[in-house]
Design a protein around this motif. Sequence first.
Motif, PDB file in Angstrom:
ATOM      1  N   VAL A  75      74.423  17.140  -8.965  1.00  0.00           N
ATOM      2  CA  VAL A  75      73.598  16.741  -8.153  1.00  0.00           C
ATOM      3  C   VAL A  75      72.220  16.050  -8.776  1.00  0.00           C
ATOM      4  O   VAL A  75      71.668  14.694  -8.365  1.00  0.00           O
ATOM      5  CB  VAL A  75      72.868  17.259  -6.282  1.00  0.00           C
ATOM      6  N   VAL A  76      71.693  17.166  -9.448  1.00  0.00           N
ATOM      7  CA  VAL A  76      70.108  16.925 -10.226  1.00  0.00           C
ATOM      8  C   VAL A  76      70.496  15.618 -11.026  1.00  0.00           C
ATOM      9  O   VAL A  76      69.690  14.716 -11.322  1.00  0.00           O
ATOM     10  CB  VAL A  76      70.020  17.671 -11.000  1.00  0.00           C
ATOM     11  N   ARG A  77      72.339  16.051 -12.022  1.00  0.00           N
ATOM     12  CA  ARG A  77      72.309  14.252 -12.805  1.00  0.00           C
ATOM     13  C   ARG A  77      72.018  12.933 -12.454  1.00  0.00           C
ATOM     14  O   ARG A  77      71.718  12.121 -12.729  1.00  0.00           O
ATOM     15  CB  ARG A  77      73.520  14.672 -13.649  1.00  0.00           C
ATOM     16  N   ASP A  78      73.190  13.441 -11.336  1.00  0.00           N
ATOM     17  CA  ASP A  78      73.477  12.301 -10.865  1.00  0.00           C
ATOM     18  C   ASP A  78      72.304  11.391  -9.689  1.00  0.00           C
ATOM     19  O   ASP A  78      72.222  10.083  -9.947  1.00  0.00           O
ATOM     20  CB  ASP A  78      74.901  12.232  -8.819  1.00  0.00           C
ATOM     21  N   SER A  79      71.689  12.334  -9.843  1.00  0.00           N
ATOM     22  CA  SER A  79      70.663  11.318  -8.369  1.00  0.00           C
ATOM     23  C   SER A  79      69.287  11.150  -9.528  1.00  0.00           C
ATOM     24  O   SER A  79      68.223  10.312  -9.061  1.00  0.00           O
ATOM     25  CB  SER A  79      70.350  12.041  -7.528  1.00  0.00           C
ATOM     26  N   ILE A  80      68.837  12.282 -10.748  1.00  0.00           N
ATOM     27  CA  ILE A  80      68.008  12.207 -11.045  1.00  0.00           C
ATOM     28  C   ILE A  80      67.616  11.686 -12.664  1.00  0.00           C
ATOM     29  O   ILE A  80      67.616  10.506 -13.520  1.00  0.00           O
ATOM     30  CB  ILE A  80      66.604  13.077 -10.843  1.00  0.00           C
ATOM     31  N   ALA A  81      68.499  12.529 -12.819  1.00  0.00           N
ATOM     32  CA  ALA A  81      68.346  12.733 -14.384  1.00  0.00           C
ATOM     33  C   ALA A  81      69.033  11.934 -15.572  1.00  0.00           C
ATOM     34  O   ALA A  81      68.538  11.198 -16.739  1.00  0.00           O
ATOM     35  CB  ALA A  81      68.695  14.462 -14.947  1.00  0.00           C
ATOM     36  N   GLY A  82      70.009  11.390 -14.275  1.00  0.00           N
ATOM     37  CA  GLY A  82      71.087  10.319 -15.334  1.00  0.00           C
ATOM     38  C   GLY A  82      70.067   9.084 -15.408  1.00  0.00           C
ATOM     39  O   GLY A  82      70.152   7.719 -15.844  1.00  0.00           O
ATOM     40  N   ARG A  83      68.580   8.793 -14.523  1.00  0.00           N
ATOM     41  CA  ARG A  83      68.027   7.463 -15.361  1.00  0.00           C
ATOM     42  C   ARG A  83      67.404   7.447 -16.524  1.00  0.00           C
ATOM     43  O   ARG A  83      67.122   6.032 -16.128  1.00  0.00           O
ATOM     44  CB  ARG A  83      66.928   7.456 -13.203  1.00  0.00           C
ATOM     45  N   SER A 108      58.726   1.154 -10.111  1.00  0.00           N
ATOM     46  CA  SER A 108      60.108   1.245 -10.504  1.00  0.00           C
ATOM     47  C   SER A 108      60.551   2.448 -10.245  1.00  0.00           C
ATOM     48  O   SER A 108      62.167   2.779  -9.898  1.00  0.00           O
ATOM     49  CB  SER A 108      61.150   1.151 -11.833  1.00  0.00           C
ATOM     50  N   TRP A 109      60.122   4.221 -10.208  1.00  0.00           N
ATOM     51  CA  TRP A 109      60.026   5.401 -10.263  1.00  0.00           C
ATOM     52  C   TRP A 109      60.182   5.019  -8.148  1.00  0.00           C
ATOM     53  O   TRP A 109      61.202   6.238  -7.260  1.00  0.00           O
ATOM     54  CB  TRP A 109      59.250   6.457 -10.484  1.00  0.00           C
ATOM     55  N   TRP A 110      59.314   4.571  -7.663  1.00  0.00           N
ATOM     56  CA  TRP A 110      59.270   5.322  -6.697  1.00  0.00           C
ATOM     57  C   TRP A 110      60.738   4.003  -5.784  1.00  0.00           C
ATOM     58  O   TRP A 110      60.997   4.989  -4.781  1.00  0.00           O
ATOM     59  CB  TRP A 110      57.804   4.346  -5.253  1.00  0.00           C
ATOM     60  N   GLU A 111      61.318   3.448  -6.324  1.00  0.00           N
ATOM     61  CA  GLU A 111      62.319   2.423  -5.814  1.00  0.00           C
ATOM     62  C   GLU A 111      63.654   3.118  -6.256  1.00  0.00           C
ATOM     63  O   GLU A 111      64.012   3.442  -5.352  1.00  0.00           O
ATOM     64  CB  GLU A 111      62.621   0.929  -6.394  1.00  0.00           C
ATOM     65  N   ARG A 112      63.801   3.714  -7.661  1.00  0.00           N
ATOM     66  CA  ARG A 112      64.885   4.551  -7.371  1.00  0.00           C
ATOM     67  C   ARG A 112      65.563   6.096  -6.937  1.00  0.00           C
ATOM     68  O   ARG A 112      65.800   6.443  -7.116  1.00  0.00           O
ATOM     69  CB  ARG A 112      65.418   4.079  -9.195  1.00  0.00           C
ATOM     70  N   ILE A 113      63.274   6.360  -7.204  1.00  0.00           N
ATOM     71  CA  ILE A 113      63.705   7.824  -7.072  1.00  0.00           C
ATOM     72  C   ILE A 113      62.584   8.905  -5.590  1.00  0.00           C
ATOM     73  O   ILE A 113      63.317   8.542  -4.296  1.00  0.00           O
ATOM     74  CB  ILE A 113      63.616   9.141  -8.211  1.00  0.00           C
ATOM     75  N   GLY A 114      61.620   7.704  -5.953  1.00  0.00           N
ATOM     76  CA  GLY A 114      60.913   8.779  -4.725  1.00  0.00           C
ATOM     77  C   GLY A 114      60.501   7.902  -3.361  1.00  0.00           C
ATOM     78  O   GLY A 114      60.927   9.309  -2.590  1.00  0.00           O
ATOM     79  N   ASN A 115      61.347   7.104  -3.399  1.00  0.00           N
ATOM     80  CA  ASN A 115      61.746   6.948  -2.074  1.00  0.00           C
ATOM     81  C   ASN A 115      63.089   6.916  -1.339  1.00  0.00           C
ATOM     82  O   ASN A 115      63.552   6.672  -0.635  1.00  0.00           O
ATOM     83  CB  ASN A 115      61.386   5.054  -1.627  1.00  0.00           C
ATOM     84  N   THR A 116      63.448   7.889  -2.050  1.00  0.00           N
ATOM     85  CA  THR A 116      64.648   7.999  -1.536  1.00  0.00           C
ATOM     86  C   THR A 116      64.907   9.464  -1.071  1.00  0.00           C
ATOM     87  O   THR A 116      64.432  10.257  -1.097  1.00  0.00           O
ATOM     88  CB  THR A 116      65.937   7.871  -2.576  1.00  0.00           C
TER      89      THR A 116
END
Length: 232
Positions: A75-83, A108-116
Amino acid sequence: MSASPSLPPAPAEPTGKRSRRKHERPGELLQAALDLFVEKGYAATRVDDVAARAGVSKGTLFLYFASKQELFKAVVRDSIAGRFAEWSEELDSYCAPSSDLLRYCFNSWWERIGNTKASGITKLMLSEAGNFPELAQFYHQEVVLPGHELIRRILQRGVERGEFRPMDLDLAVHCVIAPMMFLMIWKHSLGGCLPQDGFVPEQFIAAQVDTLLHGLCTPGARLPILPICCAP
């Protein structure tokens, strides 16, 4: 008595549909796991619950992930580390000034990670890392260190181009990360259950970037130069 007529066999699922379903199943399991890890935490999430939410059996889940720990890592690799790979490529090809790059980094961080929902993983690690040191080490290696290195490269780029003043890059990285950490904690705690009272994350990000780039003092203000030291 005559035998009861047998029921007709159920229509076979088309082979193509079965194949697509099997191909999509890991993604469905990862999404279900992400939802539950963020909602319940790592310790309270059971693989049975993940399988049920994904609509499969626990045995099917174990065909793809050997344990809950391996599921969490995926899950971590798919949703965060893979970015990080795509962000690194974007940094390499970015041509605008470093100040614009820093703004882009935040947005970009907020759009792809922070706000998800993925940002809830960070809050999970802050609260449960002490109980799961192996997962904490994994998260440090695959999320924290690459994230720090990416931000360090942005700051180093600005210094080398004469756009940022010389600084202690390792300490400056934490100054950049701190607002991101605040937003993730806020989003998955008070921000999810209290009135926002006019707090807009995008405006907060813009204010933080402006403060990082320009500081709090007026241009030309004379300030004492103090050494960076530890408190007694």
